[in-house]
Scaffold this active site. Structure first.
Site, PDB file in Angstrom:
ATOM      1  N   CYS A   1       0.854  -1.116   0.123  1.00  0.00           N
ATOM      2  CA  CYS A   1      -0.114   0.078   0.069  1.00  0.00           C
ATOM      3  C   CYS A   1       0.808   1.200   0.082  1.00  0.00           C
ATOM      4  CB  CYS A   1      -1.019  -0.015   1.279  1.00  0.00           C
ATOM      5  SG  CYS A   1      -1.704   1.571   1.627  1.00  0.00           S
TER       6      CYS A   1
ATOM      7  N   ASN B   1     -11.993  11.855   0.205  1.00  0.00           N
ATOM      8  CA  ASN B   1     -12.700  11.101  -0.822  1.00  0.00           C
ATOM      9  C   ASN B   1     -12.741   9.661  -0.334  1.00  0.00           C
ATOM     10  OD1 ASN B   1     -12.669  13.320  -2.428  1.00  0.00           O
ATOM     11  ND2 ASN B   1     -10.478  12.984  -3.010  1.00  0.00           N
TER      12      ASN B   1
ATOM     13  N   HIS C   1      -6.085   3.982   1.390  1.00  0.00           N
ATOM     14  CA  HIS C   1      -5.558   4.072   2.737  1.00  0.00           C
ATOM     15  C   HIS C   1      -6.425   5.376   2.884  1.00  0.00           C
ATOM     16  CE1 HIS C   1      -2.331   3.579   5.818  1.00  0.00           C
ATOM     17  NE2 HIS C   1      -2.949   4.764   6.064  1.00  0.00           N
TER      18      HIS C   1
ATOM     19  N   HIS D   1      -7.379   8.937   4.007  1.00  0.00           N
ATOM     20  CA  HIS D   1      -6.495  10.228   4.256  1.00  0.00           C
ATOM     21  C   HIS D   1      -7.479  11.237   4.191  1.00  0.00           C
ATOM     22  CE1 HIS D   1      -6.675   9.001   0.223  1.00  0.00           C
ATOM     23  NE2 HIS D   1      -6.849  10.167  -0.468  1.00  0.00           N
TER      24      HIS D   1
ATOM     25  N   HIS E   1      -7.474  15.103   3.098  1.00  0.00           N
ATOM     26  CA  HIS E   1      -6.946  16.281   2.588  1.00  0.00           C
ATOM     27  C   HIS E   1      -7.143  17.835   3.193  1.00  0.00           C
ATOM     28  CE1 HIS E   1      -6.475  14.452  -1.694  1.00  0.00           C
ATOM     29  NE2 HIS E   1      -7.324  13.677  -1.276  1.00  0.00           N
TER      30      HIS E   1
HETATM   31  P1  5GP Z   1      -7.261  10.449  -3.525  1.00  0.00           P
HETATM   32  O1  5GP Z   1      -7.532  10.772  -4.903  1.00  0.00           O
HETATM   33  O2  5GP Z   1      -7.027   9.131  -2.991  1.00  0.00           O
HETATM   34  O3  5GP Z   1      -8.302  11.288  -2.506  1.00  0.00           O
HETATM   35  O4  5GP Z   1      -5.929  11.356  -3.344  1.00  0.00           O
HETATM   36  C1  5GP Z   1      -4.727  10.848  -3.052  1.00  0.00           C
HETATM   37  C2  5GP Z   1      -3.674  12.253  -3.183  1.00  0.00           C
HETATM   38  O5  5GP Z   1      -2.550  11.429  -2.750  1.00  0.00           O
HETATM   39  C3  5GP Z   1      -3.704  12.934  -4.274  1.00  0.00           C
HETATM   40  O6  5GP Z   1      -3.963  14.185  -4.131  1.00  0.00           O
HETATM   41  C4  5GP Z   1      -2.234  12.679  -5.011  1.00  0.00           C
HETATM   42  O7  5GP Z   1      -1.686  13.668  -5.378  1.00  0.00           O
HETATM   43  C5  5GP Z   1      -1.345  12.149  -3.509  1.00  0.00           C
HETATM   44  N1  5GP Z   1      -0.477  11.323  -3.846  1.00  0.00           N
HETATM   45  C6  5GP Z   1      -0.564  10.210  -4.562  1.00  0.00           C
HETATM   46  N2  5GP Z   1       0.689   9.371  -4.429  1.00  0.00           N
HETATM   47  C7  5GP Z   1       1.457  10.384  -3.779  1.00  0.00           C
HETATM   48  C8  5GP Z   1       3.032  10.319  -3.243  1.00  0.00           C
HETATM   49  O8  5GP Z   1       3.443   9.205  -3.606  1.00  0.00           O
HETATM   50  N3  5GP Z   1       3.202  11.308  -2.343  1.00  0.00           N
HETATM   51  C9  5GP Z   1       2.451  12.233  -2.007  1.00  0.00           C
HETATM   52  N4  5GP Z   1       3.120  13.024  -1.124  1.00  0.00           N
HETATM   53  N5  5GP Z   1       1.232  12.130  -2.460  1.00  0.00           N
HETATM   54  C10 5GP Z   1       0.667  11.294  -3.139  1.00  0.00           C
HETATM   55 ZN    ZN Z   2      -2.293   1.305   3.552  1.00  0.00          ZN
END
Ligand code: 5GP
Ligand code: ZN
Length: 114
Positions: free
Chosen positions: A6, A88, A99, A101, A103
């Site tokens: 992950c 999200n 996983h 998170h 924002h």
């Molecule tokens: P989701 O769309 O799942 O809510 O957001 C995932 C977020 O993780 C995105 O805003 C993306 O830019 C960020 N993200 C994806 N891969 C990485 C990474 O390797 N490092 C960091 N710092 N952010 C990441």
């Molecule tokens: Zn995880």
């Protein structure tokens, strides 16, 4: 429990570098790699939880801690005029990294599309 493959578990273990702004035994906050606003960071639990939809009543202290940290870190990052908090969740929620998170977005507008 963490998962070997992950992305955010790997970031939590330090296997993949991240720009950390806060860390303790339970949670990690780090800057989003593709920021959509002048301030854009993520708060994750170190233990793997797929999304908000997979949390249980036992996770409520952790969830409360993540929201409290949102307030503290947003201020620390200079979001004095407010900020946006986004979780999200699942496919229809547009979640790309499975996983949990939070924002946190802030700073002067305009911002990029999330
Ligand atoms: P989701 O769309 O799942 O809510 O957001 C995932 C977020 O993780 C995105 O805003 C993306 O830019 C960020 N993200 C994806 N891969 C990485 C990474 O390797 N490092 C960091 N710092 N952010 C990441
Ligand atoms: Zn995880």
């Amino acid at each position: 429990m963490q998962l070997d493959d992950c992305l955010f578990c790997r970031i939590a273990r330090g296997e993949i570098p991240s720009n950390k702004i806060y860390e303790d035994d339970d949670v990690l906050a780090f800057r989003d790699i593709n920021p959509r606003a002048p301030v854009h960071f993520l708060i994750i639990p170190k233990q793997h939880v797929q999304s908000l939809a997979q949390t249980t009543p036992e996770d409520e202290a952790l969830l409360g801690k993540m929201l409290g940290l949102t307030r503290t870190l947003a201020l620390q990052e200079g979001c004095v005029n407010g900020y946006r908090v986004v979780i999200n969740t699942g496919a229809d929620g547009g979640q790309e990294v499975p996983h949990l998170h939070v924002h946190v977005l802030g700073g002067a507008r305009p911002w990029k599309q999330m």
